[in-house]
Write an enzyme that holds these catalytic residues in place. Structure first.
Site: not given
Ligand code: GTP
Length: 368
Positions: A246, A254, A263, A289
């Site tokens: 992850d 983002n 992306d 992600e």
């Molecule tokens: N750009 C983009 N963002 C995505 C996609 N799929 C999921 N996300 C974003 O990924 C983010 C996941 O955030 P969190 O689950 O809070 O995790 P994090 O910020 O990585 O924090 P930790 O995993 O705890 O380190 C969210 O803002 C989703 O909107 C995608 O295909 N493209």
């Protein structure tokens, strides 16, 4: 174990897929030549030909063998048409007209029955202009033969009869050519629609199995691969490791750089991870992600080493142009798949290990 001797088919038709059909047609042609040579001998015994016709018989054997040898040896591959269909057709037509010239008047007509047969053989390769050229050449040679015969025949049958025969031959050649062209057009369309269908199927397969953003395997494809690998592991008894990865603080990327920046980070991670991993490891986008890594024939220690290499590589490579100065890191949880657990249970364990890695400060790997 490979067969000690190549099969008879391989021996006769060779290995080049494009040449198999032409060579098979040449062999069939040889049989027809042979049948003609036999019929000719019969005709000679019945006194239906002039004595000189015997000189055509060797050419009925030598010619087709020569064409076959040129094609089978690969020599003809340097030609524009490696199957030499035009040359073969003209050769057959010339030989037919020669036999015609040696035939007595009462059998000349049926010698010409061979001509449409030549066109049938040509239909697989010749196009309209080539057919026109073949018909033109054949008509020219035939009319020359008729002209010569009208001089030397003991009892010439007259210009009108010759003309009638020529018109008949033109009609038959014209009709056979048209039918052959219609047939070859249908075949060409069939071949092209089959190719389009194969391409469409390949596209559908790619769409169904890959993640569009990263080009990695998608979740559904990975589930199939995992099920297959689990079966193989049971059979061969090799260890299998599964890791869930992850990206760290991805939400921040983002938020700071927009969805497009996020992306780009996902693509960058996928590219870098693929370079760092072994060929047999399969990385898939599991969702958002989150990525899932299948490591066949891998012990837990080897999996930890591989994931460490991945994290190091991620730290080394410069961040993508769209994300200047952004440090992309990932956390991973890895689990050894062991009986009697199901794949889903092993993924759950890897997920829990990932949770620990996140809780312990991220940018690290935790073993379940
Ligand atoms: N750009 C983009 N963002 C995505 C996609 N799929 C999921 N996300 C974003 O990924 C983010 C996941 O955030 P969190 O689950 O809070 O995790 P994090 O910020 O990585 O924090 P930790 O995993 O705890 O380190 C969210 O803002 C989703 O909107 C995608 O295909 N493209």
């Amino acid at each position: 174990m490979p067969p000690r001797f190549p099969s008879c088919k391989k021996l006769l038709l060779g290995q080049a897929p494009d040449m198999r059909r032409p060579l098979a047609l040449m062999l069939l042609g040889q049989l027809i030549y042979l049948a003609n040579a036999v019929l000719l001998q019969w005709g000679i015994e019945l006194n239906l030909f002039r004595a000189g016709v015997v000189w055509t018989t060797p050419w009925m054997v030598v010619g087709p063998i020569m064409f076959y040898a040129l094609a089978r040896s690969g020599w003809s591959a340097r030609l524009k048409d490696p199957s030499m269909v035009m040359a073969q057709s003209l050769y057959s037509a010339l030989l037919t007209v020669l036999v015609y010239a040696f035939a007595h008047q009462e059998v000349r007509g049926f010698i010409l029955c061979i001509l449409p047969l030549i066109i049938m053989f040509g239909q697989f390769n010749l196009n309209g202009p080539q057919f026109a050229m073949f018909t033109g050449c054949t008509m020219a040679v035939l009319s020359t033969a008729m002209l010569v015969l009208s001089r030397y025949d003991e009892a010439p049958r007259g210009l009108s009869a010759d003309l009638l025969e020529l018109v008949y031959v033109a009609l038959i050649l014209g009709t056979s050519t048209s039918m052959a062209l219609i047939g070859s057009n249908i075949r060409r369309k069939l071949v092209s629609s089959r190719m389009e269908l194969a391409e469409a199927l390949a596209r559908v397969h790619a769409l169904a199995t890959t993640d569009e953003l990263t080009g990695l395997a998608n979740r559904r494809h990975m589930q199939d691969l995992l099920a297959e690998e689990a079966k193989r592991r049971r059979r061969l008894g090799q260890p299998l490791c599964i890791a869930v990865l992850d990206l760290d603080h991805f939400k921040r990327i983002n938020d700071d750089h927009g969805h497009q920046g996020g992306d780009e980070a996902l693509r960058h991670f996928a590219r870098t991870a693929r370079e760092a991993l072994r060929e047999i490891d399969v990385l898939a986008r599991w969702g958002g992600e989150e990525f899932l890594l299948m490591m066949p024939a891998t012990t837990a220690e080897q999996a930890l080493t591989g994931l460490e290499r991945l994290r190091q590589r991620l730290a080394e490579v410069p961040s993508p142009d769209a994300l200047p100065g952004v440090r992309i890191t990932c956390s991973a949880g890895v689990a050894l798949h062991e009986a009697p657990a199901t794949i889903e249970q092993t993924i759950d364990r890897a997920d829990q290990a990932l949770y620990r890695a996140k809780a312990e400060g991220r940018d690290r790997t935790s073993l379940a």
